[in-house]
Design a protein around this motif. Structure first.
Motif, PDB file in Angstrom:
ATOM      1  N   ASN A 175     -20.277  -7.430 -33.065  1.00  0.00           N
ATOM      2  CA  ASN A 175     -19.645  -6.189 -33.511  1.00  0.00           C
ATOM      3  C   ASN A 175     -18.528  -5.803 -32.564  1.00  0.00           C
ATOM      4  O   ASN A 175     -18.664  -5.923 -31.360  1.00  0.00           O
ATOM      5  CB  ASN A 175     -20.670  -5.044 -33.528  1.00  0.00           C
ATOM      6  CG  ASN A 175     -21.604  -5.167 -34.713  1.00  0.00           C
ATOM      7  OD1 ASN A 175     -21.497  -6.084 -35.495  1.00  0.00           O
ATOM      8  ND2 ASN A 175     -22.539  -4.241 -34.816  1.00  0.00           N
ATOM      9  N   VAL A 176     -17.460  -5.312 -33.167  1.00  0.00           N
ATOM     10  CA  VAL A 176     -16.407  -4.756 -32.320  1.00  0.00           C
ATOM     11  C   VAL A 176     -16.209  -3.301 -32.718  1.00  0.00           C
ATOM     12  O   VAL A 176     -16.671  -2.865 -33.762  1.00  0.00           O
ATOM     13  CB  VAL A 176     -15.077  -5.517 -32.480  1.00  0.00           C
ATOM     14  CG1 VAL A 176     -15.172  -6.894 -31.883  1.00  0.00           C
ATOM     15  CG2 VAL A 176     -14.666  -5.589 -33.930  1.00  0.00           C
ATOM     16  N   ASP A 177     -15.498  -2.579 -31.883  1.00  0.00           N
ATOM     17  CA  ASP A 177     -15.240  -1.181 -32.184  1.00  0.00           C
ATOM     18  C   ASP A 177     -13.802  -1.001 -32.621  1.00  0.00           C
ATOM     19  O   ASP A 177     -12.882  -1.282 -31.869  1.00  0.00           O
ATOM     20  CB  ASP A 177     -15.492  -0.318 -30.935  1.00  0.00           C
ATOM     21  CG  ASP A 177     -16.940   0.099 -30.856  1.00  0.00           C
ATOM     22  OD1 ASP A 177     -17.505   0.040 -29.753  1.00  0.00           O
ATOM     23  OD2 ASP A 177     -17.500   0.461 -31.921  1.00  0.00           O
ATOM     24  N   ILE A 178     -13.651  -0.527 -33.842  1.00  0.00           N
ATOM     25  CA  ILE A 178     -12.298  -0.262 -34.344  1.00  0.00           C
ATOM     26  C   ILE A 178     -12.257   1.188 -34.816  1.00  0.00           C
ATOM     27  O   ILE A 178     -13.212   1.673 -35.408  1.00  0.00           O
ATOM     28  CB  ILE A 178     -11.973  -1.182 -35.555  1.00  0.00           C
ATOM     29  CG1 ILE A 178     -12.278  -2.632 -35.246  1.00  0.00           C
ATOM     30  CG2 ILE A 178     -10.534  -0.987 -36.003  1.00  0.00           C
ATOM     31  CD1 ILE A 178     -11.168  -3.424 -34.638  1.00  0.00           C
ATOM     32  N   ASP A 179     -11.136   1.846 -34.557  1.00  0.00           N
ATOM     33  CA  ASP A 179     -10.996   3.238 -34.993  1.00  0.00           C
ATOM     34  C   ASP A 179     -11.070   3.343 -36.515  1.00  0.00           C
ATOM     35  O   ASP A 179     -10.481   2.549 -37.229  1.00  0.00           O
ATOM     36  CB  ASP A 179      -9.631   3.789 -34.549  1.00  0.00           C
ATOM     37  CG  ASP A 179      -9.607   4.003 -33.034  1.00  0.00           C
ATOM     38  OD1 ASP A 179      -8.495   4.005 -32.466  1.00  0.00           O
ATOM     39  OD2 ASP A 179     -10.695   4.124 -32.446  1.00  0.00           O
TER      40      ASP A 179
ATOM     41  N   GLU B  43     -15.509  -4.363 -38.437  1.00  0.00           N
ATOM     42  CA  GLU B  43     -16.211  -4.384 -37.152  1.00  0.00           C
ATOM     43  C   GLU B  43     -17.197  -5.537 -37.003  1.00  0.00           C
ATOM     44  O   GLU B  43     -17.562  -5.894 -35.892  1.00  0.00           O
ATOM     45  CB  GLU B  43     -16.926  -3.036 -36.928  1.00  0.00           C
ATOM     46  CG  GLU B  43     -15.936  -1.900 -36.760  1.00  0.00           C
ATOM     47  CD  GLU B  43     -16.611  -0.599 -36.363  1.00  0.00           C
ATOM     48  OE1 GLU B  43     -17.755  -0.370 -36.789  1.00  0.00           O
ATOM     49  OE2 GLU B  43     -15.981   0.179 -35.624  1.00  0.00           O
ATOM     50  N   VAL B  44     -17.620  -6.128 -38.106  1.00  0.00           N
ATOM     51  CA  VAL B  44     -18.551  -7.243 -38.013  1.00  0.00           C
ATOM     52  C   VAL B  44     -17.744  -8.532 -38.035  1.00  0.00           C
ATOM     53  O   VAL B  44     -16.971  -8.789 -38.954  1.00  0.00           O
ATOM     54  CB  VAL B  44     -19.562  -7.240 -39.184  1.00  0.00           C
ATOM     55  CG1 VAL B  44     -20.451  -8.467 -39.106  1.00  0.00           C
ATOM     56  CG2 VAL B  44     -20.358  -5.959 -39.173  1.00  0.00           C
TER      57      VAL B  44
ATOM     58  N   ARG C  32      -5.546 -12.185 -28.673  1.00  0.00           N
ATOM     59  CA  ARG C  32      -4.824 -10.918 -28.760  1.00  0.00           C
ATOM     60  C   ARG C  32      -5.436  -9.999 -29.809  1.00  0.00           C
ATOM     61  O   ARG C  32      -4.918  -8.936 -30.071  1.00  0.00           O
ATOM     62  CB  ARG C  32      -3.360 -11.197 -29.076  1.00  0.00           C
ATOM     63  CG  ARG C  32      -2.661 -11.959 -27.955  1.00  0.00           C
ATOM     64  CD  ARG C  32      -1.266 -12.426 -28.341  1.00  0.00           C
ATOM     65  NE  ARG C  32      -0.405 -11.297 -28.661  1.00  0.00           N
ATOM     66  CZ  ARG C  32       0.802 -11.418 -29.172  1.00  0.00           C
ATOM     67  NH1 ARG C  32       1.285 -12.617 -29.438  1.00  0.00           N
ATOM     68  NH2 ARG C  32       1.525 -10.355 -29.433  1.00  0.00           N
ATOM     69  N   GLY C  33      -6.525 -10.461 -30.404  1.00  0.00           N
ATOM     70  CA  GLY C  33      -7.271  -9.585 -31.305  1.00  0.00           C
ATOM     71  C   GLY C  33      -6.843  -9.633 -32.759  1.00  0.00           C
ATOM     72  O   GLY C  33      -7.162  -8.742 -33.540  1.00  0.00           O
ATOM     73  N   PHE C  34      -6.147 -10.681 -33.174  1.00  0.00           N
ATOM     74  CA  PHE C  34      -5.698 -10.723 -34.568  1.00  0.00           C
ATOM     75  C   PHE C  34      -6.626 -11.560 -35.416  1.00  0.00           C
ATOM     76  O   PHE C  34      -7.315 -12.456 -34.945  1.00  0.00           O
ATOM     77  CB  PHE C  34      -4.282 -11.298 -34.645  1.00  0.00           C
ATOM     78  CG  PHE C  34      -3.276 -10.527 -33.845  1.00  0.00           C
ATOM     79  CD1 PHE C  34      -2.400 -11.190 -32.998  1.00  0.00           C
ATOM     80  CD2 PHE C  34      -3.200  -9.141 -33.924  1.00  0.00           C
ATOM     81  CE1 PHE C  34      -1.473 -10.487 -32.248  1.00  0.00           C
ATOM     82  CE2 PHE C  34      -2.280  -8.431 -33.168  1.00  0.00           C
ATOM     83  CZ  PHE C  34      -1.414  -9.105 -32.328  1.00  0.00           C
ATOM     84  N   GLU C  35      -6.598 -11.249 -36.719  1.00  0.00           N
ATOM     85  CA  GLU C  35      -7.412 -11.939 -37.707  1.00  0.00           C
ATOM     86  C   GLU C  35      -6.640 -13.191 -38.128  1.00  0.00           C
ATOM     87  O   GLU C  35      -5.651 -13.113 -38.856  1.00  0.00           O
ATOM     88  CB  GLU C  35      -7.571 -10.985 -38.902  1.00  0.00           C
ATOM     89  CG  GLU C  35      -8.614 -11.352 -39.905  1.00  0.00           C
ATOM     90  CD  GLU C  35     -10.015 -10.935 -39.473  1.00  0.00           C
ATOM     91  OE1 GLU C  35     -10.174  -9.798 -39.006  1.00  0.00           O
ATOM     92  OE2 GLU C  35     -10.926 -11.759 -39.628  1.00  0.00           O
TER      93      GLU C  35
END
Lengths: 157, 698
Positions: A25-29, A84-85, B438-441
């Protein structure tokens, strides 16, 4: 939204079955508007299916309710499952061919091109075939000359 | 006299009946109009345009246009005014159109004429006439330049040479094999007397490099040259023909029989005829062997004129092509025909197109896919500044839009617009990994088989990607895939490297990087401490390029790369492109390896730490590759890297070659135009790139 349609002879290639080995899981606004706009683009059944694969289905209703826009709770659940998943390791399976596309470090590999080795083998086979064809061709003139019809023709004066 | 008139009336009635049947739209008129219908004189009656014009204009009438209709025995004439038409009618109706004609022409006034087919009005793309390219003095000099070995008797009537005379300079063109012997240049190059003209050609930008082959043709009145396409394999794109002596009409044709497009172009004396692109590669050009031409609007006087032929000497400047032509057009390209073993006379074998595709894939595998994995870290380090126009496109997308970046590289264009959902894909796992950190999909996939459903995205960008695809079919296929994943109304933005690195006088940033080099050419030293290689069209990162390396690349790297039968030339970095298909060197900088210790700090780190294991995986050796060991001071990672690079020099960095097909002006648009359901919304040039925004309309 992913499909294996690129593989030869696959009709739909959708939805790809997720086999998740490692999930995180990550945290996204939470952006309500964004989620709300994204919902119409989703294939709800595919979403449920995907959620099931990663073990988060219990939160979501079987069908999308009409008034989803006002359902804050649902929107938050969707936000969670969509953004988030994450599947870190596992694979995606084509429903028609059962071919598996690996996911490692969160990156699916859906390269459908032939690897070099196979390409080269195909080329070598082709070249060999051409060689064979040529060598067969070069043997036929003898046979042609002995055709009975031609032997019967009278020689030119 | 009256008997003749009656006969003429009957005949014209018959002719008009035929017209009525063919073109019911056109009505005869009792009163004079500006348009004349000419029965019994057309292409099927072997009417000659010139003789018809002569017939009509001999009383001094001014004729605006004459139209001979394919497959018909009638034609039309347009005049500036009714009076002119009346004059022509009165003098020519019932007259013989040429001395040997069996029956006269019959005319009638009509209310309109058939519209001229659109194709005939616009010249073939790539064709240009530059008038007054040389002075009269230069013309005189040129006409007297060559001794044609003529004797007085040659010019006497009855002994006129049957065919035009030809001389070659630089390289000889062999008419038998229709090719140039590239290994045996002629003892004489282009004569020095033409140096000024050659310089003018390059300075005015008609050719990127000076021509090295000249063919001089001498035409006497009545002589011509059959329609042909200059062989693709022998010469590069631009073919320039300078006319001296008399002017002439040149015929350009494309296609066959009824669908054939035909355009006539008048080449005035002292003009330069520039043929490039389709005008050079696809349309045939020829000069009809006849004694007169019909020219429109000569010397500022409107209307059609008869121009009797005069002696004309043409000077055709060309640049011999290195390697083969890779346009793949089997109908007209000798390289394509030879390479595929395809004989257009025998009919296509489907296996050939498959092997072509495999050849293209092989080239891409070796000189694009594998290279990017090797150079990923260094490449990413040089790709940090997004181009403003691309950002503008991305940031203009509304809230909730879905964007796909095809060939996202290191994710330079991801993460700018927070209101959208974005995904990226690339074939290079190394580069995709950088995006992921960098956090991209992102995912790895090929742009020819995008793993997305139809109509998933609202927008697609594809920046500097499809110029790596090795055939036109594949480039078209990638556009098709992009269109497929777009929803209707969605837009795509595509950038490709342009062949034209200079627009007018303004050089692109790519070329500007070479300024230092130009001054230092021949010194053989690295200029500046950080000599690196090209950064596509980004400015600023590297300050110079070593001419020393240039020499090595030319000497050591094998000119014949992957395709044994179609060698690709190696481009010299930061110079103008000579050809569309080439290999562009990338010198791998080993400095990235330092960052291995600083994990997490720097995005470059990931690529190098994994590069060793990936190189082991990719130790599949291709037939043409000869793995060499690099005696590099930078440790084992560059040894692994050297397995697949193309040039290795002791003590220096490995060089990789990336395949590029640089695009010419209009080429990208034309490619989009081939797809139904794609509409080009905007087309522009941005710092050495041709760019297109298209919209999916169906």
């Amino acid at each position: 939204m992913l499909t294996s349609k690129g593989i030869k002879n696959v009709k739909e290639g959708f939805p790809l079955k997720i086999q998740a080995e490692e999930v995180r899981n990550v945290d996204i606004d939470f952006d309500r508007e964004f989620i709300s706009r994204t919902i119409p683009k989703l294939d709800w059944n595919a979403l449920i299916f995907a959620a099931q694969c990663v073990g988060h289905q219990e939160d979501l209703p079987e069908t999308l309710p009409e008034s989803y826009d006002n359902d804050e709770d649902l929107l938050k659940k969707l936000h969670h499952i969509l953004l988030e998943v994450e599947v870190v390791n596992g694979c995606l399976e084509c429903p028609e061919t059962k071919r598996k596309f690996p996911i490692s470090n969160g990156i699916p590999n859906i390269l459908m091109i032939l690897p070099t080795i196979v390409l080269l083998q195909v080329l070598r086979i082709q070249e060999r075939l051409q060689e064979l064809q040529l060598s067969v061709k070069s043997q036929t003139p003898d046979h042609r000359a002995r055709k009975p019809q031609e032997a019967r023709k009278s020689p030119p004066i | 006299m009256s008997g003749k008139r009656d006969k003429a009336q009957k005949k014209i009635a018959r002719c008009l009946a035929i017209l009525q049947r063919d073109l019911p739209d056109i009505q005869p008129s009792e009163t004079p109009t500006k348009f004349l219908f000419i029965g019994n004189a057309g292409l099927t009656t072997n009417a000659d345009e010139s003789s018809l014009v002569e017939l009509i204009t001999r009383t001094g009438t001014s004729l605006e246009a004459i139209m001979l209709i394919p497959g018909k025995q009638y034609s039309f004439a347009c005049f500036a005014s009714e009076d002119q038409a009346k004059q022509a009618f009165e003098s020519a109706h019932g007259q013989m159109d040429s001395p040997g004609a069996s029956s006269p022409v019959y005319m009638a006034y009509v209310d309109k004429v058939p519209p001229k087919p659109a194709e005939q009005l616009t010249p073939p793309p790539g064709l240009q006439i530059v008038e007054n390219f040389i002075s009269e003095d230069e013309e005189n000099m040129l006409m007297n330049l060559i001794d044609w070995g003529e004797k007085l008797g040659d010019k006497a009537e009855g002994s006129l040479l049957k065919h035009r005379q030809v001389r070659h300079f630089g390289y000889e063109f062999k008419y038998g094999s229709n090719s140039v012997d590239k290994d045996n240049p002629l003892p004489f190059g282009i004569p020095e007397a033409l140096n000024g003209i050659v310089r003018r050609i390059v300075e005015q930008g008609w050719m990127p490099v000076p021509p090295d082959q000249l063919t001089v043709n001498k035409y006497l009145p009545g002589q011509g040259i059959p329609p042909h396409v200059d062989t693709h394999r022998s010469f590069t794109d631009e073919i320039l023909s300078l006319s001296t002596g008399g002017g002439v009409i040149m015929d350009f044709r494309l296609g066959v029989s009824e669908k054939q497009q035909h355009h006539t172009m008048y080449l005035p004396s002292r003009s330069l005829c520039v043929m490039a692109g389709p005008a050079r590669y696809e349309w045939t050009h020829g000069i009809c062997p006849r004694m007169t031409d019909v020219v429109s609007g000569k010397n500022g006087i409107a209307g059609l004129h008869l121009c009797p032929r005069q002696e004309r000497i043409s000077f055709t400047f060309r640049k011999v092509r290195e390697g083969e032509c890779s346009c793949g057009n089997r109908r007209v390209c000798d390289s394509a025909i030879q390479n595929s073993g395809y004989d257009p006379n025998k009919g296509a074998a489907s296996s050939d197109s498959i092997s072509d595709d495999i050849q293209a894939m092989r080239l891409e595998q070796q000189h694009v896919l594998q290279v990017y994995d090797q150079i990923a870290g260094h490449f990413s380090a040089t790709r940090y500044k997004p181009w403003p126009n691309v950002l503008e496109f991305v940031n203009s997308l509304p809230l909730g839009a879905a964007l796909l970046d095809v060939g996202c590289g290191n994710g330079k264009y991801l993460g700018h617009n927070e209101k959208i959902f974005q995904m990226g894909c690339d074939t290079s796992y190394e580069l995709v990994k950088i995006c992921n950190t960098r956090g991209f999909e992102v995912l790895t996939s090929n742009c020819l088989q995008l793993p997305f459903r139809d109509a998933t995205f609202d927008a697609v960008i594809c920046i500097a990607v499809i110029h790596h695809l090795a055939s036109e079919e594949r480039r078209l296929a990638s556009l098709k895939e992009m269109a497929r994943v777009l929803r209707i109304g969605g837009q795509g933005l595509v950038y490709v490297w342009a062949m034209e690195q200079q627009r007018g006088k303004k050089k692109s940033a790519y070329l500007k990087q070479n300024k230092a080099n130009r001054k230092d050419e021949g010194h053989g030293e690295y200029v500046g401490a950080n000599a690196t290689n090209d950064t596509d069209t980004e400015s600023g990162k590297s300050d110079s390029f070593s001419s020393g390396l240039k020499k090595q690349v030319m000497q050591e790297s094998p000119k014949s790369q992957v395709l044994q039968d179609a060698p690709l030339p190696v481009h010299v970095n930061r110079t103008e492109f000579v050809q569309q298909d080439m290999l562009v060197p990338w010198k791998l900088k080993p400095q990235i390896k330092k960052d291995t210790k600083e994990k997490g700090k720097n995005k470059k780190s990931d690529s190098s730490s994994n590069s060793i294991s990936d190189n082991d995986k990719s130790s599949i050796v291709c037939d043409n590759q000869q793995p060499k060991q690099v005696e590099s001071k930078h440790g084992n990672s560059s040894t692994a890297a050297s397995v697949l690079c193309d040039t290795t020099v002791e003590g220096q960095e490995p060089v990789f070659h990336r395949y590029y097909h640089v695009f010419k002006q209009g080429e990208l648009e034309a490619l989009c135009g081939k797809l139904e359901g794609l509409k080009v919304v905007k087309s522009y040039y941005d710092e050495g790139n041709w760019c297109v925004i298209f919209e999916k309309s169906a």
